[in-house]
Design a protein around this motif. Structure first.
Motif, PDB file in Angstrom:
ATOM      1  N   LEU A 144       0.902  -1.074   0.034  1.00 21.69           N
ATOM      2  CA  LEU A 144      -0.044   0.016   0.045  1.00 21.69           C
ATOM      3  C   LEU A 144       1.046   1.035   0.052  1.00 21.69           C
ATOM      4  O   LEU A 144       1.843   1.485   0.952  1.00 21.69           O
ATOM      5  N   LEU A 145       0.633   2.225  -1.051  1.00 17.81           N
ATOM      6  CA  LEU A 145       1.234   3.332  -1.155  1.00 17.81           C
ATOM      7  C   LEU A 145       0.277   4.481  -0.814  1.00 17.81           C
ATOM      8  O   LEU A 145      -0.726   4.355  -1.455  1.00 17.81           O
ATOM      9  N   ILE A 146       0.615   5.428   0.033  1.00 19.54           N
ATOM     10  CA  ILE A 146      -0.203   6.756   0.037  1.00 19.54           C
ATOM     11  C   ILE A 146       0.468   7.968  -0.092  1.00 19.54           C
ATOM     12  O   ILE A 146       1.662   7.900   0.098  1.00 19.54           O
ATOM     13  N   LYS A 147      -0.415   8.739  -0.667  1.00 18.39           N
ATOM     14  CA  LYS A 147       0.537  10.181  -0.884  1.00 18.39           C
ATOM     15  C   LYS A 147      -0.638  11.227  -0.328  1.00 18.39           C
ATOM     16  O   LYS A 147      -1.585  11.180  -0.582  1.00 18.39           O
ATOM     17  N   ASP A 148       0.044  12.467   0.080  1.00 18.58           N
ATOM     18  CA  ASP A 148      -0.714  13.344   0.462  1.00 18.58           C
ATOM     19  C   ASP A 148      -0.664  14.601  -0.483  1.00 18.58           C
ATOM     20  O   ASP A 148      -0.034  14.502  -1.629  1.00 18.58           O
ATOM     21  N   LYS A 149      -1.359  15.787  -0.212  1.00 22.11           N
ATOM     22  CA  LYS A 149      -1.484  16.765  -1.177  1.00 22.11           C
ATOM     23  C   LYS A 149      -0.029  17.380  -1.546  1.00 22.11           C
ATOM     24  O   LYS A 149       0.050  17.974  -2.919  1.00 22.11           O
ATOM     25  N   GLY A 150       0.702  17.373  -0.590  1.00 22.47           N
ATOM     26  CA  GLY A 150       2.130  17.837  -0.840  1.00 22.47           C
ATOM     27  C   GLY A 150       3.155  16.692  -1.439  1.00 22.47           C
ATOM     28  O   GLY A 150       4.234  17.180  -1.587  1.00 22.47           O
ATOM     29  N   GLU A 151       2.548  15.567  -1.923  1.00 24.87           N
ATOM     30  CA  GLU A 151       3.333  14.598  -2.554  1.00 24.87           C
ATOM     31  C   GLU A 151       4.293  13.854  -1.775  1.00 24.87           C
ATOM     32  O   GLU A 151       5.091  13.110  -2.004  1.00 24.87           O
ATOM     33  N   LYS A 152       3.992  14.065  -0.253  1.00 21.87           N
ATOM     34  CA  LYS A 152       4.768  13.258   0.693  1.00 21.87           C
ATOM     35  C   LYS A 152       4.122  11.921   0.577  1.00 21.87           C
ATOM     36  O   LYS A 152       2.865  11.818   0.519  1.00 21.87           O
ATOM     37  N   SER A 153       4.856  10.865   0.695  1.00 16.38           N
ATOM     38  CA  SER A 153       4.431   9.532   0.756  1.00 16.38           C
ATOM     39  C   SER A 153       4.768   8.556   1.754  1.00 16.38           C
ATOM     40  O   SER A 153       5.975   8.702   2.395  1.00 16.38           O
ATOM     41  N   SER A 154       3.976   7.483   2.013  1.00 13.73           N
ATOM     42  CA  SER A 154       4.490   6.428   2.796  1.00 13.73           C
ATOM     43  C   SER A 154       3.959   5.057   2.444  1.00 13.73           C
ATOM     44  O   SER A 154       2.929   5.062   1.644  1.00 13.73           O
ATOM     45  N   ASP A 155       4.702   4.040   2.563  1.00 13.60           N
ATOM     46  CA  ASP A 155       4.065   2.874   2.076  1.00 13.60           C
ATOM     47  C   ASP A 155       4.314   1.645   3.167  1.00 13.60           C
ATOM     48  O   ASP A 155       5.111   1.723   4.216  1.00 13.60           O
ATOM     49  N   ALA A 156       3.518   0.663   3.021  1.00 16.69           N
ATOM     50  CA  ALA A 156       3.900  -0.661   3.766  1.00 16.69           C
ATOM     51  C   ALA A 156       3.596  -1.844   3.089  1.00 16.69           C
ATOM     52  O   ALA A 156       2.705  -1.873   1.743  1.00 16.69           O
ATOM     53  N   VAL A 157       4.230  -2.818   3.480  1.00 14.85           N
ATOM     54  CA  VAL A 157       4.258  -3.995   2.507  1.00 14.85           C
ATOM     55  C   VAL A 157       4.071  -5.221   3.788  1.00 14.85           C
ATOM     56  O   VAL A 157       4.711  -5.276   4.694  1.00 14.85           O
ATOM     57  N   ILE A 158       3.521  -6.247   3.402  1.00 11.92           N
ATOM     58  CA  ILE A 158       3.199  -7.499   3.989  1.00 11.92           C
ATOM     59  C   ILE A 158       3.202  -8.557   3.060  1.00 11.92           C
ATOM     60  O   ILE A 158       3.022  -8.673   2.022  1.00 11.92           O
ATOM     61  N   ASN A 159       3.899  -9.690   3.618  1.00 10.14           N
ATOM     62  CA  ASN A 159       3.839 -10.825   2.829  1.00 10.14           C
ATOM     63  C   ASN A 159       2.790 -11.936   3.498  1.00 10.14           C
ATOM     64  O   ASN A 159       2.477 -12.104   4.632  1.00 10.14           O
ATOM     65  N   LEU A 160       2.126 -12.576   2.793  1.00  9.59           N
ATOM     66  CA  LEU A 160       1.062 -13.406   3.068  1.00  9.59           C
ATOM     67  C   LEU A 160       1.116 -14.964   2.410  1.00  9.59           C
ATOM     68  O   LEU A 160       1.445 -15.060   1.395  1.00  9.59           O
ATOM     69  N   LYS A 161       0.951 -16.044   3.215  1.00  6.10           N
ATOM     70  CA  LYS A 161       1.002 -17.243   2.635  1.00  6.10           C
ATOM     71  C   LYS A 161      -0.446 -17.850   2.800  1.00  6.10           C
ATOM     72  O   LYS A 161      -1.183 -17.938   3.827  1.00  6.10           O
ATOM     73  N   ILE A 162      -0.914 -18.340   1.591  1.00  4.87           N
ATOM     74  CA  ILE A 162      -2.332 -18.906   1.436  1.00  4.87           C
ATOM     75  C   ILE A 162      -2.010 -20.336   1.253  1.00  4.87           C
ATOM     76  O   ILE A 162      -1.381 -20.809   0.279  1.00  4.87           O
ATOM     77  N   LYS A 163      -2.497 -21.221   2.041  1.00  7.84           N
ATOM     78  CA  LYS A 163      -2.279 -22.669   1.837  1.00  7.84           C
ATOM     79  C   LYS A 163      -3.587 -23.285   1.181  1.00  7.84           C
ATOM     80  O   LYS A 163      -4.397 -22.779   1.041  1.00  7.84           O
TER      81      LYS A 163
END
Length: 75
Positions: A56-75
């Motif tokens: 997930l990447l988010i940005k604000d009006k000033g173009e500042k951004s933050s991201d998060a990453v998760i790994n998921l295992k589906i059996k």
């Protein structure tokens, strides 16, 4: 298996809560993009056992951004 993703609790990188952009991406273990969306929330059906990367990447009006990453295992 269908999983619900929700970015409504995301916070603005500089704290003024003016998020204007969301980008979700789901990739499989072969790094193929399976889903891209700019919605705050969405459901995704994981139909095959595999390892997935969800980002997930988010940005604000000033173009500042933050991201998060998760790994998921589906059996």
């Amino acid at each position: 298996m269908e999983i619900y993703f929700d970015a409504n609790e995301s916070s603005d990188p500089d704290g003024d809560n003016d998020i204007i952009y969301y980008k979700w991406e789901i990739k499989d273990s072969k790094n193929r993009i399976l889903e891209e969306t700019s919605s705050r929330t969405f459901y995704y059906p994981f139909d095959q056992p595999d390892f997935y990367t969800i980002s997930l990447l988010i940005k604000d009006k000033g173009e500042k951004s933050s991201d998060a990453v998760i790994n998921l295992k589906i059996k």
